[in-house]
Scaffold this active site. Structure first.
Site, PDB file in Angstrom:
ATOM      1  N   GLU A  98     -11.609  13.455  -8.032  1.00  0.00           N
ATOM      2  CA  GLU A  98     -11.984  12.707  -6.861  1.00  0.00           C
ATOM      3  C   GLU A  98     -11.121  12.710  -5.577  1.00  0.00           C
ATOM      4  OE1 GLU A  98     -14.097  11.198  -5.024  1.00  0.00           O
ATOM      5  OE2 GLU A  98     -14.716   9.148  -6.034  1.00  0.00           O
ATOM      6  N   ASP A  99     -11.588  12.671  -4.582  1.00  0.00           N
ATOM      7  CA  ASP A  99     -10.593  12.665  -3.277  1.00  0.00           C
ATOM      8  C   ASP A  99      -9.701  11.410  -3.006  1.00  0.00           C
ATOM      9  OD1 ASP A  99     -12.837  11.221  -2.579  1.00  0.00           O
ATOM     10  OD2 ASP A  99     -13.225  12.229  -0.496  1.00  0.00           O
ATOM     11  N   ASP A 102      -9.554   4.101  -3.325  1.00  0.00           N
ATOM     12  CA  ASP A 102      -9.338   2.862  -2.556  1.00  0.00           C
ATOM     13  C   ASP A 102      -9.584   1.529  -3.016  1.00  0.00           C
ATOM     14  OD1 ASP A 102      -9.398   1.342  -0.091  1.00  0.00           O
ATOM     15  OD2 ASP A 102     -10.924   2.477   0.861  1.00  0.00           O
ATOM     16  N   PHE A 151      -6.983   5.154   7.793  1.00  0.00           N
ATOM     17  CA  PHE A 151      -8.224   6.023   7.547  1.00  0.00           C
ATOM     18  C   PHE A 151      -7.943   7.619   7.799  1.00  0.00           C
ATOM     19  CE2 PHE A 151     -12.146   7.721   8.061  1.00  0.00           C
ATOM     20  CZ  PHE A 151     -13.234   6.787   7.580  1.00  0.00           C
ATOM     21  N   ARG A 164     -14.447  17.243   7.372  1.00  0.00           N
ATOM     22  CA  ARG A 164     -14.323  17.392   5.787  1.00  0.00           C
ATOM     23  C   ARG A 164     -13.831  18.847   5.802  1.00  0.00           C
ATOM     24  NH1 ARG A 164     -17.236  13.677   2.675  1.00  0.00           N
ATOM     25  NH2 ARG A 164     -19.159  13.119   3.195  1.00  0.00           N
TER      26      ARG A 164
END
Ligand code: PRP
Length: 176
Positions: A98-99, A102, A151, A164
């Protein structure tokens, strides 16, 4: 540099070094195991591509979708998960790639789904972790970098579908 990109938080060299370290650790930990990498679309694709090429053991790759709001085929808690219909995990060792983690809701739900699919083990590998944002009791097994609550985009992460492909992780300008 795109106008809406601010500070570079993690540059290419730091990403490559850390991904190499993670791959080495994973290769050691899963030696002799039937390993399936399960990458979460779309953000994880860049991390996955680099990580899998640094592994020194054979691993299969599968892709899943997860969304808090969108339509899906399987619902796990608040998160909708779409698994490939032919996904065969019984008795196999799964590492979710997973990137970013959160709130933790996506990975918590996905791990439950994959365990329910009969995997022998399910662990998680996240490039980025924002622990200050956590809403559920979830901790990734492998973490690339802990980051503050900003962010971020690049290296797979997007803002409204953009950025991306940036080769580094950067902060989005607040006025973007
Ligand atoms: C992001 C990220 C994780 C999830 C993490 O996906 O890739 O899947 O949010 O958030 P959580 O820990 O609060 O559940 P996003 O919905 O942005 O989709 P994308 O990967 O396609 O960009």
């Amino acid at each position: 540099m795109p106008a809406d990109i601010g500070e570079v938080l993690i540059d290419e060299a730091a990403l490559a070094e850390r991904v190499g370290q993670l791959a080495q650790q994973i290769s050691t930990d899963y030696q002799g195991c039937d390993l399936v990498l399960v990458a979460v679309l779309k953000g994880a694709v860049v991390f996955l591509a680099d990580l899998m090429r640094r592994l020194t053991l054979p691993a299969e790759v599968e892709f899943v979708s997860a969304s808090s709001y969108g339509a899906g085929t399987t619902s796990c808690g608040d998160v909708r998960i779409s698994l490939p219909p032919d996904l065969a995990l019984a008795g196999r060792h799964v590492l979710v790639v997973e990137d970013i983690v959160d709130t933790g809701r996506t990975l918590q739900a996905l791990v439950s789904c994959l365990r329910a699919a009969g995997a022998a083990s399910v662990r998680t590998c996240c490039l980025l972790d924002k622990p200050s944002r956590r809403e559920v009791d979830f901790r990734a097994d492998y973490v690339g970098f802990e980051i503050p609550d900003q962010f971020v985009v690049g290296y797979g992460l997007d803002f409204a579908g953009k950025h991306r492909g940036l080769p580094f992780v950067a902060v989005l300008r607040p006025d973007a």
